[in-house]
Write a protein that holds these residues in place. Sequence first.
Motif, PDB file in Angstrom:
ATOM      1  N   ALA A  56     106.894  -3.082 -36.879  1.00 53.56           N
ATOM      2  CA  ALA A  56     107.363  -1.941 -37.071  1.00 53.56           C
ATOM      3  C   ALA A  56     108.357  -1.564 -35.578  1.00 53.56           C
ATOM      4  O   ALA A  56     108.943  -0.611 -35.685  1.00 53.56           O
ATOM      5  CB  ALA A  56     106.379  -0.667 -37.057  1.00 53.56           C
ATOM      6  N   PHE A  57     108.252  -2.268 -34.655  1.00 52.80           N
ATOM      7  CA  PHE A  57     108.881  -2.020 -33.506  1.00 52.80           C
ATOM      8  C   PHE A  57     110.124  -3.085 -33.277  1.00 52.80           C
ATOM      9  O   PHE A  57     110.428  -3.427 -31.978  1.00 52.80           O
ATOM     10  CB  PHE A  57     108.026  -2.110 -32.299  1.00 52.80           C
ATOM     11  CG  PHE A  57     106.822  -1.335 -32.406  1.00 52.80           C
ATOM     12  CD1 PHE A  57     106.946  -0.059 -32.016  1.00 52.80           C
ATOM     13  CD2 PHE A  57     105.472  -1.964 -32.686  1.00 52.80           C
ATOM     14  CE1 PHE A  57     105.898   0.738 -32.349  1.00 52.80           C
ATOM     15  CE2 PHE A  57     104.561  -1.086 -32.783  1.00 52.80           C
ATOM     16  CZ  PHE A  57     104.612   0.131 -32.714  1.00 52.80           C
ATOM     17  N   ARG A  58     110.909  -3.280 -34.415  1.00 52.56           N
ATOM     18  CA  ARG A  58     112.009  -4.232 -34.388  1.00 52.56           C
ATOM     19  C   ARG A  58     111.851  -5.463 -33.731  1.00 52.56           C
ATOM     20  O   ARG A  58     112.760  -6.088 -33.087  1.00 52.56           O
ATOM     21  CB  ARG A  58     113.018  -3.263 -33.772  1.00 52.56           C
ATOM     22  CG  ARG A  58     113.465  -2.052 -34.309  1.00 52.56           C
ATOM     23  CD  ARG A  58     114.693  -1.317 -33.951  1.00 52.56           C
ATOM     24  NE  ARG A  58     115.886  -2.180 -34.093  1.00 52.56           N
ATOM     25  CZ  ARG A  58     116.604  -2.015 -35.119  1.00 52.56           C
ATOM     26  NH1 ARG A  58     116.420  -1.176 -36.052  1.00 52.56           N
ATOM     27  NH2 ARG A  58     117.923  -2.882 -35.150  1.00 52.56           N
ATOM     28  N   THR A  59     110.578  -6.012 -33.759  1.00 52.12           N
ATOM     29  CA  THR A  59     110.282  -7.252 -32.994  1.00 52.12           C
ATOM     30  C   THR A  59     110.300  -8.306 -34.355  1.00 52.12           C
ATOM     31  O   THR A  59     109.368  -7.953 -35.258  1.00 52.12           O
ATOM     32  CB  THR A  59     109.071  -7.074 -32.576  1.00 52.12           C
ATOM     33  OG1 THR A  59     109.160  -6.258 -31.408  1.00 52.12           O
ATOM     34  CG2 THR A  59     108.556  -8.570 -31.770  1.00 52.12           C
ATOM     35  N   ARG A  60     110.696  -9.448 -34.326  1.00 51.78           N
ATOM     36  CA  ARG A  60     110.510 -10.424 -35.361  1.00 51.78           C
ATOM     37  C   ARG A  60     109.087 -11.400 -34.691  1.00 51.78           C
ATOM     38  O   ARG A  60     109.334 -11.619 -33.512  1.00 51.78           O
ATOM     39  CB  ARG A  60     111.848 -11.391 -35.359  1.00 51.78           C
ATOM     40  CG  ARG A  60     112.733 -10.791 -36.237  1.00 51.78           C
ATOM     41  CD  ARG A  60     114.036 -11.497 -36.474  1.00 51.78           C
ATOM     42  NE  ARG A  60     114.430 -12.433 -35.154  1.00 51.78           N
ATOM     43  CZ  ARG A  60     114.928 -13.638 -35.276  1.00 51.78           C
ATOM     44  NH1 ARG A  60     115.062 -14.386 -36.227  1.00 51.78           N
ATOM     45  NH2 ARG A  60     115.353 -14.049 -33.875  1.00 51.78           N
ATOM     46  N   PRO A 131      95.109 -35.981 -37.834  1.00 50.45           N
ATOM     47  CA  PRO A 131      96.105 -34.971 -37.358  1.00 50.45           C
ATOM     48  C   PRO A 131      95.465 -33.908 -36.614  1.00 50.45           C
ATOM     49  O   PRO A 131      94.438 -33.443 -36.690  1.00 50.45           O
ATOM     50  CB  PRO A 131      96.353 -34.449 -38.821  1.00 50.45           C
ATOM     51  CG  PRO A 131      95.077 -34.695 -39.745  1.00 50.45           C
ATOM     52  CD  PRO A 131      94.429 -35.981 -39.034  1.00 50.45           C
ATOM     53  N   VAL A 132      96.277 -33.718 -35.454  1.00 49.96           N
ATOM     54  CA  VAL A 132      96.031 -32.308 -34.693  1.00 49.96           C
ATOM     55  C   VAL A 132      97.020 -31.132 -35.181  1.00 49.96           C
ATOM     56  O   VAL A 132      98.161 -31.239 -35.075  1.00 49.96           O
ATOM     57  CB  VAL A 132      95.966 -32.762 -33.289  1.00 49.96           C
ATOM     58  CG1 VAL A 132      95.859 -31.457 -32.516  1.00 49.96           C
ATOM     59  CG2 VAL A 132      95.120 -33.887 -32.965  1.00 49.96           C
ATOM     60  N   THR A 133      96.417 -30.267 -35.347  1.00 45.63           N
ATOM     61  CA  THR A 133      97.076 -28.846 -35.850  1.00 45.63           C
ATOM     62  C   THR A 133      97.023 -27.911 -34.706  1.00 45.63           C
ATOM     63  O   THR A 133      95.831 -27.451 -34.149  1.00 45.63           O
ATOM     64  CB  THR A 133      96.599 -28.179 -37.099  1.00 45.63           C
ATOM     65  OG1 THR A 133      96.800 -29.326 -38.294  1.00 45.63           O
ATOM     66  CG2 THR A 133      97.334 -27.118 -37.725  1.00 45.63           C
ATOM     67  N   ILE A 134      98.340 -27.389 -34.430  1.00 37.96           N
ATOM     68  CA  ILE A 134      98.386 -26.560 -33.194  1.00 37.96           C
ATOM     69  C   ILE A 134      99.093 -25.142 -33.935  1.00 37.96           C
ATOM     70  O   ILE A 134     100.381 -25.160 -34.124  1.00 37.96           O
ATOM     71  CB  ILE A 134      99.174 -27.078 -32.058  1.00 37.96           C
ATOM     72  CG1 ILE A 134      98.241 -28.308 -31.594  1.00 37.96           C
ATOM     73  CG2 ILE A 134      99.524 -26.064 -31.096  1.00 37.96           C
ATOM     74  CD1 ILE A 134      99.318 -29.224 -30.904  1.00 37.96           C
ATOM     75  N   ASN A 135      98.518 -24.176 -33.950  1.00 33.15           N
ATOM     76  CA  ASN A 135      99.178 -22.889 -34.437  1.00 33.15           C
ATOM     77  C   ASN A 135      99.835 -22.272 -33.406  1.00 33.15           C
ATOM     78  O   ASN A 135      99.140 -21.925 -32.269  1.00 33.15           O
ATOM     79  CB  ASN A 135      97.892 -22.129 -35.061  1.00 33.15           C
ATOM     80  CG  ASN A 135      97.305 -22.293 -36.335  1.00 33.15           C
ATOM     81  OD1 ASN A 135      98.201 -22.267 -37.509  1.00 33.15           O
ATOM     82  ND2 ASN A 135      96.361 -23.197 -36.400  1.00 33.15           N
ATOM     83  N   TRP A 136     101.113 -21.571 -33.526  1.00 33.53           N
ATOM     84  CA  TRP A 136     101.786 -21.243 -32.592  1.00 33.53           C
ATOM     85  C   TRP A 136     102.608 -19.917 -33.079  1.00 33.53           C
ATOM     86  O   TRP A 136     102.689 -19.690 -34.421  1.00 33.53           O
ATOM     87  CB  TRP A 136     102.791 -21.828 -31.939  1.00 33.53           C
ATOM     88  CG  TRP A 136     103.908 -22.467 -32.950  1.00 33.53           C
ATOM     89  CD1 TRP A 136     103.659 -23.834 -33.573  1.00 33.53           C
ATOM     90  CD2 TRP A 136     104.976 -22.206 -33.715  1.00 33.53           C
ATOM     91  NE1 TRP A 136     104.753 -23.999 -34.647  1.00 33.53           N
ATOM     92  CE2 TRP A 136     105.647 -22.896 -34.342  1.00 33.53           C
ATOM     93  CE3 TRP A 136     105.644 -20.853 -33.083  1.00 33.53           C
ATOM     94  CZ2 TRP A 136     106.742 -22.554 -35.065  1.00 33.53           C
ATOM     95  CZ3 TRP A 136     106.905 -20.423 -33.833  1.00 33.53           C
ATOM     96  CH2 TRP A 136     107.563 -21.299 -34.491  1.00 33.53           C
ATOM     97  N   PHE A 137     103.070 -18.878 -32.386  1.00 30.14           N
ATOM     98  CA  PHE A 137     103.770 -17.901 -32.623  1.00 30.14           C
ATOM     99  C   PHE A 137     104.619 -17.512 -31.593  1.00 30.14           C
ATOM    100  O   PHE A 137     104.409 -17.741 -30.168  1.00 30.14           O
ATOM    101  CB  PHE A 137     102.981 -16.589 -33.212  1.00 30.14           C
ATOM    102  CG  PHE A 137     102.253 -16.181 -32.194  1.00 30.14           C
ATOM    103  CD1 PHE A 137     102.670 -14.733 -31.424  1.00 30.14           C
ATOM    104  CD2 PHE A 137     100.942 -16.390 -31.718  1.00 30.14           C
ATOM    105  CE1 PHE A 137     102.150 -14.206 -30.765  1.00 30.14           C
ATOM    106  CE2 PHE A 137     100.162 -15.717 -30.813  1.00 30.14           C
ATOM    107  CZ  PHE A 137     100.518 -14.582 -30.187  1.00 30.14           C
ATOM    108  N   ALA A 138     105.945 -16.730 -31.807  1.00 28.00           N
ATOM    109  CA  ALA A 138     106.583 -16.316 -30.954  1.00 28.00           C
ATOM    110  C   ALA A 138     107.167 -14.970 -31.274  1.00 28.00           C
ATOM    111  O   ALA A 138     107.515 -14.871 -32.376  1.00 28.00           O
ATOM    112  CB  ALA A 138     107.730 -17.111 -30.421  1.00 28.00           C
ATOM    113  N   GLN A 139     107.031 -13.847 -30.537  1.00 28.53           N
ATOM    114  CA  GLN A 139     107.726 -12.602 -30.654  1.00 28.53           C
ATOM    115  C   GLN A 139     109.152 -12.232 -29.970  1.00 28.53           C
ATOM    116  O   GLN A 139     109.271 -12.497 -28.936  1.00 28.53           O
ATOM    117  CB  GLN A 139     106.758 -11.247 -30.148  1.00 28.53           C
ATOM    118  CG  GLN A 139     105.308 -11.362 -30.778  1.00 28.53           C
ATOM    119  CD  GLN A 139     104.496 -10.210 -30.321  1.00 28.53           C
ATOM    120  OE1 GLN A 139     104.330 -10.034 -29.175  1.00 28.53           O
ATOM    121  NE2 GLN A 139     103.885  -9.804 -31.106  1.00 28.53           N
ATOM    122  N   ILE A 140     110.064 -11.835 -30.940  1.00 28.79           N
ATOM    123  CA  ILE A 140     111.363 -12.049 -30.404  1.00 28.79           C
ATOM    124  C   ILE A 140     111.825 -10.274 -30.728  1.00 28.79           C
ATOM    125  O   ILE A 140     111.872 -10.072 -31.985  1.00 28.79           O
ATOM    126  CB  ILE A 140     112.434 -12.829 -31.424  1.00 28.79           C
ATOM    127  CG1 ILE A 140     111.856 -14.252 -31.349  1.00 28.79           C
ATOM    128  CG2 ILE A 140     113.802 -12.761 -30.708  1.00 28.79           C
ATOM    129  CD1 ILE A 140     111.622 -14.963 -29.765  1.00 28.79           C
TER     130      ILE A 140
END
Length: 142
Positions: A56-60, A131-140
């Motif tokens: 809601a704050f214009r963040t992807r 397999p090693v799984t690494i969950n990531w995220f980035a706010q833009i």
Amino acid sequence: MATAVEAKIDDALLARLAALTFSPAIPVAYPNVAFTPPAGRHFRAFIFRNPTDRTAFRTRVLNGIMQVSVYSPLNEGPKPADELAGAIVAHFDPSLPWLTSEGVTVRMDPGKPPYAGSAMRDPDAAYWMVPVTINWFAQINS
């Protein structure tokens, strides 16, 4: 110098992987880079993106997983591959400092910490793979 946010995310994640060192060194197959698998241990890195969310704050919010596949020769038992997988999991612990690349900050998802999946025989070669799984995220901000 990367200009796309996606490229900056890739750079941050792959730089973190490159900072993980072993003795002797373990070769890494990076995405879309020529690589000839050695007869011994090696890693193969892949980055997968999920659909982008918008707050809601214009963040992807961009998110996805990085998979690092640990390859070990057959008939060594599971321990060598499991030890390497455990080192990767610890190296991407969500409590560690965030990753940055050219102004983009990438975080490991604390709600979905890295994990080593079930091992299997690689059907195309004589390797045992974890397999090693690494969950990531980035706010833009946009």
